[in-house]
Design a protein around this motif. Structure first.
Motif, PDB file in Angstrom:
ATOM      1  N   ALA A   1       9.164   3.900  -3.807  1.00 49.90           N
ATOM      2  CA  ALA A   1       9.192   2.644  -4.569  1.00 49.90           C
ATOM      3  C   ALA A   1       7.903   1.845  -4.422  1.00 49.90           C
ATOM      4  O   ALA A   1       7.460   1.191  -5.373  1.00 49.90           O
ATOM      5  CB  ALA A   1      10.377   1.793  -4.114  1.00 49.90           C
ATOM      6  N   ALA A   2       7.308   1.875  -3.262  1.00 53.68           N
ATOM      7  CA  ALA A   2       6.093   1.085  -2.998  1.00 53.68           C
ATOM      8  C   ALA A   2       5.148   1.896  -2.118  1.00 53.68           C
ATOM      9  O   ALA A   2       4.951   1.586  -0.941  1.00 53.68           O
ATOM     10  CB  ALA A   2       6.462  -0.230  -2.325  1.00 53.68           C
ATOM     11  N   PRO A   3       4.572   2.977  -2.667  1.00 52.23           N
ATOM     12  CA  PRO A   3       3.718   3.852  -1.850  1.00 52.23           C
ATOM     13  C   PRO A   3       2.476   3.131  -1.335  1.00 52.23           C
ATOM     14  O   PRO A   3       1.950   2.238  -1.983  1.00 52.23           O
ATOM     15  CB  PRO A   3       3.340   4.964  -2.833  1.00 52.23           C
ATOM     16  CG  PRO A   3       3.499   4.362  -4.191  1.00 52.23           C
ATOM     17  CD  PRO A   3       4.637   3.399  -4.071  1.00 52.23           C
ATOM     18  N   GLY A   4       2.059   3.535  -0.154  1.00 57.32           N
ATOM     19  CA  GLY A   4       0.861   2.944   0.442  1.00 57.32           C
ATOM     20  C   GLY A   4       0.704   3.430   1.860  1.00 57.32           C
ATOM     21  O   GLY A   4       1.665   3.903   2.484  1.00 57.32           O
ATOM     22  N   PRO A   5      -0.497   3.322   2.418  1.00 60.82           N
ATOM     23  CA  PRO A   5      -0.751   3.848   3.766  1.00 60.82           C
ATOM     24  C   PRO A   5       0.051   3.152   4.863  1.00 60.82           C
ATOM     25  O   PRO A   5       0.474   3.797   5.819  1.00 60.82           O
ATOM     26  CB  PRO A   5      -2.258   3.641   3.957  1.00 60.82           C
ATOM     27  CG  PRO A   5      -2.637   2.586   2.959  1.00 60.82           C
ATOM     28  CD  PRO A   5      -1.723   2.769   1.797  1.00 60.82           C
ATOM     29  N   VAL A   6       0.293   1.853   4.745  1.00 62.93           N
ATOM     30  CA  VAL A   6       1.051   1.146   5.782  1.00 62.93           C
ATOM     31  C   VAL A   6       2.491   1.645   5.802  1.00 62.93           C
ATOM     32  O   VAL A   6       3.070   1.874   6.878  1.00 62.93           O
ATOM     33  CB  VAL A   6       1.004  -0.376   5.558  1.00 62.93           C
ATOM     34  CG1 VAL A   6       1.920  -1.087   6.549  1.00 62.93           C
ATOM     35  CG2 VAL A   6      -0.420  -0.897   5.701  1.00 62.93           C
ATOM     36  N   VAL A   7       3.061   1.831   4.622  1.00 60.14           N
ATOM     37  CA  VAL A   7       4.423   2.369   4.547  1.00 60.14           C
ATOM     38  C   VAL A   7       4.473   3.757   5.166  1.00 60.14           C
ATOM     39  O   VAL A   7       5.413   4.102   5.904  1.00 60.14           O
ATOM     40  CB  VAL A   7       4.913   2.416   3.081  1.00 60.14           C
ATOM     41  CG1 VAL A   7       6.246   3.165   2.979  1.00 60.14           C
ATOM     42  CG2 VAL A   7       5.065   1.006   2.528  1.00 60.14           C
ATOM     43  N   GLU A   8       3.460   4.576   4.886  1.00 63.81           N
ATOM     44  CA  GLU A   8       3.445   5.939   5.421  1.00 63.81           C
ATOM     45  C   GLU A   8       3.330   5.952   6.945  1.00 63.81           C
ATOM     46  O   GLU A   8       3.956   6.783   7.617  1.00 63.81           O
ATOM     47  CB  GLU A   8       2.291   6.732   4.803  1.00 63.81           C
ATOM     48  CG  GLU A   8       2.525   7.136   3.354  1.00 63.81           C
ATOM     49  CD  GLU A   8       3.777   8.002   3.212  1.00 63.81           C
ATOM     50  OE1 GLU A   8       3.917   8.993   3.955  1.00 63.81           O
ATOM     51  OE2 GLU A   8       4.623   7.671   2.363  1.00 63.81           O
ATOM     52  N   VAL A   9       2.548   5.020   7.497  1.00 66.25           N
ATOM     53  CA  VAL A   9       2.427   4.946   8.953  1.00 66.25           C
ATOM     54  C   VAL A   9       3.775   4.573   9.564  1.00 66.25           C
ATOM     55  O   VAL A   9       4.214   5.180  10.563  1.00 66.25           O
ATOM     56  CB  VAL A   9       1.343   3.934   9.370  1.00 66.25           C
ATOM     57  CG1 VAL A   9       1.344   3.750  10.888  1.00 66.25           C
ATOM     58  CG2 VAL A   9      -0.034   4.402   8.908  1.00 66.25           C
ATOM     59  N   ASN A  10       4.430   3.604   8.968  1.00 67.38           N
ATOM     60  CA  ASN A  10       5.748   3.219   9.476  1.00 67.38           C
ATOM     61  C   ASN A  10       6.776   4.325   9.260  1.00 67.38           C
ATOM     62  O   ASN A  10       7.699   4.505  10.068  1.00 67.38           O
ATOM     63  CB  ASN A  10       6.199   1.927   8.800  1.00 67.38           C
ATOM     64  CG  ASN A  10       5.446   0.708   9.306  1.00 67.38           C
ATOM     65  OD1 ASN A  10       5.208   0.579  10.500  1.00 67.38           O
ATOM     66  ND2 ASN A  10       5.060  -0.173   8.413  1.00 67.38           N
TER      67      ASN A  10
END
Length: 428
Positions: free
Chosen positions: A337-346
């Motif tokens: 829904a909201a891809p991004g590097p911070v989301v991937e790290v979490n």
């Protein structure tokens, strides 16, 4: 303190009235004058007048009404002076046919329209402003914080912050920005901007970007107050409710996030009896309302999903009771829904806790680290996953790398301690 209540200390009464009604006051004046810079000045004039008079005359029965009446009178005086000046200029130029602006009927307008606050929030987040200016102006006009308080929150000088706020108001005036709620696609985009600014303010308070303090609780609390206000003004928006839920649930941990010496305490090590149960109840209630709306087909997004993740932590009596598989699944949905590097790290953290360190390391290996610049986030998560995998030497290096990247002294101390612990484990 409620706006219509009184206090023994007149100065405290002024500040209480301003906190309770300042946003409505500025919003109503902006609607009346169609000039946010002038409206803010008139509101400040009324505030100064109250500070000068109330200690002598006593606190009025209705402090908010007193402030509004005083501000409107000064507004009428301002427009009369401007109109007289235009007339005199026209006379000096030998012309009486110049364009004349009539004095607005400020007294004839309704004092308080609830939507004025929502309009003011949207105005503070006008697309002509930078994100930093939006945050500062929102805290000033809607949050009611002083310039000095905002400057301390963002680690800059009062004069620099004052200039930023002044430029923002002038930019809105130059852009002829009006106190009207946008509609359609523009409303959706602006609402996203409003929520993003509130979330930015909260994050800066929850984990400070730089400085000696791990947190700035006052900044986080103000963002939570703004989120509550927005949820009252837009009660049918599940993302707005999700934002309130997220900030309530995360903010509930504030007292447990530092020890007696102010040092950071990680989530697993926190004394959950110190979590604020009222904020948790508020957060879960807001999330439930969002879930009811979502069940009718109203779209949800990043704030709703992040609040759902925070709720999993809030519902776990102990750290070991946390449903990490459920959290990992929610992060998978959030990544879509909201891809991004911070989301991937979490997401790497969640997968590491749910399915083992190797699973987390696999997710982390695919993160675009360049997009995060000098952030310590990837290195600190890498250190945590390596530590859980028993790779203490590599974990120590990762934590040391993260410590070198952070600008927050509290976080640096925590990372250096973990680096030393893993170094000792590797050699012992």
């Amino acid at each position: 303190m409620p706006a219509d209540s009184r206090a023994d200390d007149p100065v405290e009464a002024v500040h209480a009235a301003w906190r309770a009604e300042g946003a409505r006051l500025v919003g109503a004046l902006t609607r009346m004058t169609r000039d946010v810079e002038l409206a803010a000045d008139l509101a400040q004039d009324a505030l100064v007048a109250a500070l000068e008079r109330w200690p002598t005359t006593g606190v009025p029965e209705n402090p908010a009404a007193w402030l509004m009446t005083t501000a409107k009178r000064r507004g009428v005086d301002h427009f009369r002076r401007a109109d007289n000046l235009r007339r005199k200029v026209a006379e000096l130029e030998g012309s009486s046919r110049g364009e004349e602006a009539q004095v607005p009927d400020l007294d004839g307008q309704v004092d308080h329209i609830e939507d004025d606050v929502l309009r003011l929030v949207f105005l503070s987040c006008h697309p002509s402003l930078t994100p930093e200016s939006r945050a500062a102006l929102t805290l000033r006009l809607v949050g009611g914080l002083t310039t000095a308080e905002i400057a301390r929150g963002f680690l800059t000088t009062e004069s620099t912050m004052g200039q930023r706020i002044s430029r923002a108001k002038k930019t809105l005036t130059a852009a002829r920005a009006e106190l009207e709620l946008p509609t359609g696609a523009e409303r959706t985009a602006r609402l996203d901007d409003v929520m993003a600014v509130i979330y930015l303010i909260f994050n800066e308070g929850y984990t400070a970007t730089a400085g000696e303090d791990w947190m700035r609780p006052d900044l986080a609390a103000e963002a939570t107050r703004l989120a509550r206000m927005l949820a009252v003004l837009a009660p049918d928006e599940p993302e707005v409710l999700g934002l309130q839920a997220l900030l309530e649930l995360q903010g509930s941990r504030t007292a447990a996030r530092v020890d007696a010496h102010g040092a950071p305490v990680l989530l697993d090590d926190q004394d959950r009896s110190r979590w604020d149960r009222l904020m948790i109840r508020r957060g879960l209630a807001a999330l439930h309302r969002a879930e009811v709306l979502a069940a009718t087909g109203v779209p949800v997004g990043r704030y709703f999903l992040q609040a759902s993740i925070a709720a999993e932590h809030a519902r776990a009596p102990r750290a070991e009771d946390t449903s990490w598989p459920r959290i990992a699944g929610l992060y998978d949905v959030l990544a879509g829904a909201a891809p991004g590097p911070v989301v991937e790290v979490n997401r790497a953290v969640a997968h590491g806790r749910a399915f083992g360190p190797d699973a987390g390391l696999a997710v982390l290996a695919r993160v675009d680290t360049a997009a995060l610049g000098d952030s310590p986030l990837v290195a600190s998560v890498l250190g945590d996953l390596l530590e859980r995998d028993g790779q203490h030497h590599a974990a120590s290096e990762a934590f040391a790398d993260a410590a070198a990247r952070t600008r927050n002294e509290g976080e640096r101390g925590l990372l250096l301690r973990r680096a030393e612990e893993n170094r000792a484990a590797a050699t012992g």
